[in-house]
Design an enzyme around this catalytic site. Structure first.
Site, PDB file in Angstrom:
ATOM      1  N   HIS A 122       1.016  -1.323  -0.041  1.00 32.35           N
ATOM      2  CA  HIS A 122      -0.032   0.118  -0.168  1.00 32.35           C
ATOM      3  C   HIS A 122       1.014   1.378  -0.292  1.00 32.35           C
ATOM      4  CE1 HIS A 122      -2.998  -2.702   1.881  1.00 32.35           C
ATOM      5  NE2 HIS A 122      -3.934  -2.258   0.918  1.00 32.35           N
TER       6      HIS A 122
ATOM      7  N   ASP B 208      -4.765  -6.323  -7.870  1.00 28.78           N
ATOM      8  CA  ASP B 208      -4.649  -5.595  -6.523  1.00 28.78           C
ATOM      9  C   ASP B 208      -5.176  -4.166  -7.081  1.00 28.78           C
ATOM     10  OD1 ASP B 208      -5.163  -5.430  -3.805  1.00 28.78           O
ATOM     11  OD2 ASP B 208      -3.274  -6.138  -3.358  1.00 28.78           O
TER      12      ASP B 208
END
EC number: 3.2.1.52
Length: 335
Positions: A176, A247
């Site tokens: 992230h 993702d």
């Protein structure tokens, strides 16, 4: 082709407009989209009504710290808690994994949402993002749980997404916020991280989500950008025939790869069926990126609308209260 995020608990005019685009295969929901159980049911219905085609609705409802729907839903324990029981009583631990999967999937489906991106089958080896989301650090233990979880989700009528292929758990970095690199050889990955994915695929998993991790001794690009990982290893060697999700392209690990447009193209060119664009501010650029590309949303039809039980039907199901009580007794969780 694209699974997009929307900003709030109701739809804006722009978001309704996005749903008219054939490239939008569905919507992924987050905590920002949740106000109550009834509101999620209404939002799910509004999304489907706004789209001119069948729409895939998804969420991350893993349990523990990754649970987007809260009030009115079971407070599911993290997978690590179930995994810790395996040493003492493997049979009981696997039964709990089945029940966890059934309960999670039943509640999500009752809300009009097609799937939760679950289970995590990464190894629990200290990764900052994975942490207690993983069952265990032992590949064969995670493989046993993967099979049980697939069975539990399928028993509730929900398709299964194994994540994050080929394994996110053995690197420290959180994709992230940072680039993650795993320098191990393919042979090591095959004997460790890929073992749970192979078990889940053999059990009938419907989809796989890719990891934003680079494995330079296998391929030079992040796995989701890699035709070698997707077409040669996942589909070729491992025989996977289901849907491949990227993702989220808003993560820092892939943000620098040609911007939104380059990132979308890289995933699709590598063999991803669906690219996740979870941040609404990136959706316009993502739609521009796929303009003129042939839509492959037909790949998702098998994941959409396997029949919605509804909350009245779920609450009347004797299994629901029984499984809730069993998990509460073990972990102290409840609605």
């Amino acid at each position: 082709m694209l699974l997009i995020g929307v900003a709030g608990t109701t739809l804006s005019a722009q978001e309704v407009d996005w749903l008219q685009d054939d490239a939008v295969a569905g919507v992924v929901l987050f905590k920002r989209n949740f106000a109550s159980r009834a509101q999620i049911v209404e939002l799910s219905a509004a999304l489907r009504e706004a789209a001119p085609r069948p729409l895939l609705l998804a969420v991350d409802q893993e349990g523990g710290r990754v649970q987007r729907f809260h009030e009115g839903y079971s407070a599911l324990p993290p997978l690590q808690g179930i995994g810790a029981l395996y040493v003492r009583d493997p049979e009981a631990a696997l039964e709990l994994a089945f029940e966890h999967a059934w309960l999670m999937a039943s509640e999500v489906r009752a809300s009009g949402v097609d799937l939760s991106f679950a289970p995590v089958v990464d190894l629990g080896r200290g990764n900052r993002a994975i942490g207690d989301r993983a069952f265990s650090d032992d590949p064969h233990v995670v493989a046993a749980f993967a099979k049980a979880y697939v069975q539990g989700m399928h028993a509730a009528g929900m398709p299964v997404t194994l994540k994050h292929f080929p394994g996110h758990g053995s690197v420290l970095e959180d994709t992230h916020v940072d680039l993650a690199v795993d320098v191990r050889a393919l042979e090591t990955l095959e004997s460790e991280d890929l073992v749970p994915f192979a078990a889940g695929i053999a059990a009938g998993a419907d989809a796989v989500m890719m990891a934003h991790v680079v494995y330079p001794n296998v391929a030079p690009e992040p796995a989701g950008f890699s035709a070698h990982w997707i077409e040669v290893i996942l589909r070729g060697r491992m025989g996977f025939r289901g849907v491949v999700f990227s993702d989220d392209i808003g993560m820092a690990a892939v943000r620098g790869v040609g911007g939104v447009v380059g990132c979308v193209h890289a995933h699709l060119d590598a063999g991803c069926d669906v690219v996740l664009v979870c941040h609404p501010e990136l959706v316009n650029d993502a739609l521009s990126a796929v303009a003129g590309r042939r839509s492959n949303t037909a790949a998702l039809i098998g994941l959409i609308g396997r029949g919605v039980l509804g909350w009245d039907g779920l609450l009347a199901d004797v299994r629901y209260g029984s499984i809730q009580s069993h998990l509460f007794e073990r972990f102290g969780t409840s609605t």
